[in-house]
Design a protein around this motif. Sequence first.
Motif, PDB file in Angstrom:
ATOM      1  N   HIS A   1      -1.693   7.160   5.581  1.00 22.09           N
ATOM      2  CA  HIS A   1      -1.019   7.485   4.323  1.00 22.09           C
ATOM      3  C   HIS A   1       0.369   6.839   4.274  1.00 22.09           C
ATOM      4  CE1 HIS A   1      -0.128   9.712   0.698  1.00 22.09           C
ATOM      5  NE2 HIS A   1       0.949  10.250   1.261  1.00 22.09           N
ATOM      6  N   TYR A   2       1.063   6.853   5.385  1.00 22.11           N
ATOM      7  CA  TYR A   2       2.379   6.214   5.466  1.00 22.11           C
ATOM      8  C   TYR A   2       2.271   4.727   5.128  1.00 22.11           C
ATOM      9  CZ  TYR A   2       6.382   4.070   7.945  1.00 22.11           C
ATOM     10  OH  TYR A   2       7.478   3.318   8.297  1.00 22.11           O
ATOM     11  N   ARG A   3       1.311   4.066   5.722  1.00 23.25           N
ATOM     12  CA  ARG A   3       1.172   2.622   5.473  1.00 23.25           C
ATOM     13  C   ARG A   3       0.770   2.359   4.020  1.00 23.25           C
ATOM     14  NH1 ARG A   3       1.690   0.008  10.227  1.00 23.25           N
ATOM     15  NH2 ARG A   3       1.229   1.175  12.147  1.00 23.25           N
ATOM     16  N   GLU A   4      -0.060   3.236   3.449  1.00 20.38           N
ATOM     17  CA  GLU A   4      -0.418   3.086   2.028  1.00 20.38           C
ATOM     18  C   GLU A   4       0.804   3.268   1.130  1.00 20.38           C
ATOM     19  OE1 GLU A   4      -3.384   6.056   1.547  1.00 20.38           O
ATOM     20  OE2 GLU A   4      -4.924   4.956   2.719  1.00 20.38           O
ATOM     21  N   ARG A   5       1.612   4.290   1.398  1.00 25.46           N
ATOM     22  CA  ARG A   5       2.808   4.523   0.590  1.00 25.46           C
ATOM     23  C   ARG A   5       3.834   3.421   0.804  1.00 25.46           C
ATOM     24  NH1 ARG A   5       1.824   6.724  -3.607  1.00 25.46           N
ATOM     25  NH2 ARG A   5       3.986   7.447  -3.863  1.00 25.46           N
ATOM     26  N   TRP A   6       3.910   2.916   2.004  1.00 28.00           N
ATOM     27  CA  TRP A   6       4.815   1.793   2.298  1.00 28.00           C
ATOM     28  C   TRP A   6       4.496   0.615   1.381  1.00 28.00           C
ATOM     29  CZ3 TRP A   6       8.752   1.384   6.015  1.00 28.00           C
ATOM     30  CH2 TRP A   6       9.227   0.099   6.283  1.00 28.00           C
ATOM     31  N   GLU A   7       3.237   0.259   1.279  1.00 30.82           N
ATOM     32  CA  GLU A   7       2.847  -0.847   0.402  1.00 30.82           C
ATOM     33  C   GLU A   7       3.017  -0.469  -1.064  1.00 30.82           C
ATOM     34  OE1 GLU A   7      -0.522  -3.330   1.389  1.00 30.82           O
ATOM     35  OE2 GLU A   7      -0.812  -2.205   3.260  1.00 30.82           O
ATOM     36  N   HIS A   8       2.763   0.804  -1.396  1.00 30.19           N
ATOM     37  CA  HIS A   8       2.960   1.271  -2.770  1.00 30.19           C
ATOM     38  C   HIS A   8       4.386   1.011  -3.242  1.00 30.19           C
ATOM     39  CE1 HIS A   8       2.942   3.954  -6.291  1.00 30.19           C
ATOM     40  NE2 HIS A   8       4.058   4.469  -5.810  1.00 30.19           N
ATOM     41  N   TYR A   9       5.347   1.178  -2.344  1.00 32.11           N
ATOM     42  CA  TYR A   9       6.751   0.950  -2.702  1.00 32.11           C
ATOM     43  C   TYR A   9       7.151  -0.517  -2.583  1.00 32.11           C
ATOM     44  CZ  TYR A   9       7.391   6.003  -2.828  1.00 32.11           C
ATOM     45  OH  TYR A   9       7.298   7.340  -3.148  1.00 32.11           O
ATOM     46  N   GLY A  10       6.169  -1.409  -2.429  1.00 32.57           N
ATOM     47  CA  GLY A  10       6.436  -2.838  -2.464  1.00 32.57           C
ATOM     48  C   GLY A  10       6.982  -3.414  -1.177  1.00 32.57           C
TER      49      GLY A  10
END
Length: 369
Positions: free
Chosen positions: A214-223
């Motif tokens: 989830h952290y890595r997904e949110r990391w990419e979500h924030y560009g």
Amino acid sequence: MKFLAITLIVHAPDPVTGVQKSTSERFREVIDNALLAEELGFDGFGVGERHERPFISSSPPVVLSHIAALTSRIRLFTAVTTLSLLDPVRAYEDYATLDHLSAGRLDLIIGKGNGAAQRELFHVAPEDQWDRNAESYELFRRIWRQDRVSASPRFRPQLTEAEVWPRPLQQPIRVWHGSATSRESVDLAARYGDPLFSANVTHPIEPYAELVRHYRERWEHYGRDPAQAVVGAGTAGYYAARTSQEAIAAYRPVFEGYLAFQKRLGVEPVFATLEDFVERSSALIGSPQQVIDKVHRYHEQFGHSVLHMHADAGGLTQAQHRASLELFQSDIAPVLRRDIPDPPFPWAPVLGEPASAPEPAPAPGTRVH
């Protein structure tokens, strides 16, 4: 890969002998373990923060300042700083001071903390703790970077062009976000581009691996660049010997002591046998090759570049504890350092100018401006 030794400064009877050290003796043991960690070549030493039994780690800045005076190389970590309970202005003052006293060797791992007793002590409602953690971090972050701060937070009095001293040495300090179960903490880390530290000590790997994903997904979500996401992970226990049979035999009394302690507390153990604990928990117990193989298996799930181990003997004799840590540094760490990359940032003090990139928007519901 980098390696930390961490203590929560549990003050309880030895799980094998039943002997409980005095408070002074327990603090002396913590200091001795920090000196041992530096001597043996660990990259960091961490002190937890708890405000309830059976811990005496209520003042990590004081403990770490003493360690800073006796060491010269090892980085000093909090594990974790419970910002959901603290005034971020006062926390900043403590840690900026420690930053100077340690010559810029300080890293923070922050988190909401846990335990009903410490929430009650600080009058923090369970429904507010996530918002408190986010708000305190956002204000702490601004004070570290700005000479004057104006803010109208929800959980402390407002600040108007406030100057907070001393100004820090590191520009800026590195802050990790510790999480065992919280997607809120994970999202906060990703939003601000900070590293994540997974507790990874109580349960099998699956829930922790899900949080890291989830952290890595949110990391990419924030560009953000996926290659710059950094994860650390804990271990539930450590003991290595030349053979797996030796390691299991030495650790069995320790595990049985902890089972008895959980039974006295009325806690149902997650792992009912030592064999299950060794197989399914994050504990590293066995021969050097078994430990190396298990770290690699966890790395496949986490992609972590920092690993923490227990600084305390925790039922082992001091001779067993030291010999096991020496074996880690001689036979295990060199292989893992070769096979698993370090974090993509300098481990040395950060003494340049703070980043000029725009700050992310505060978490919903906060009013730090």
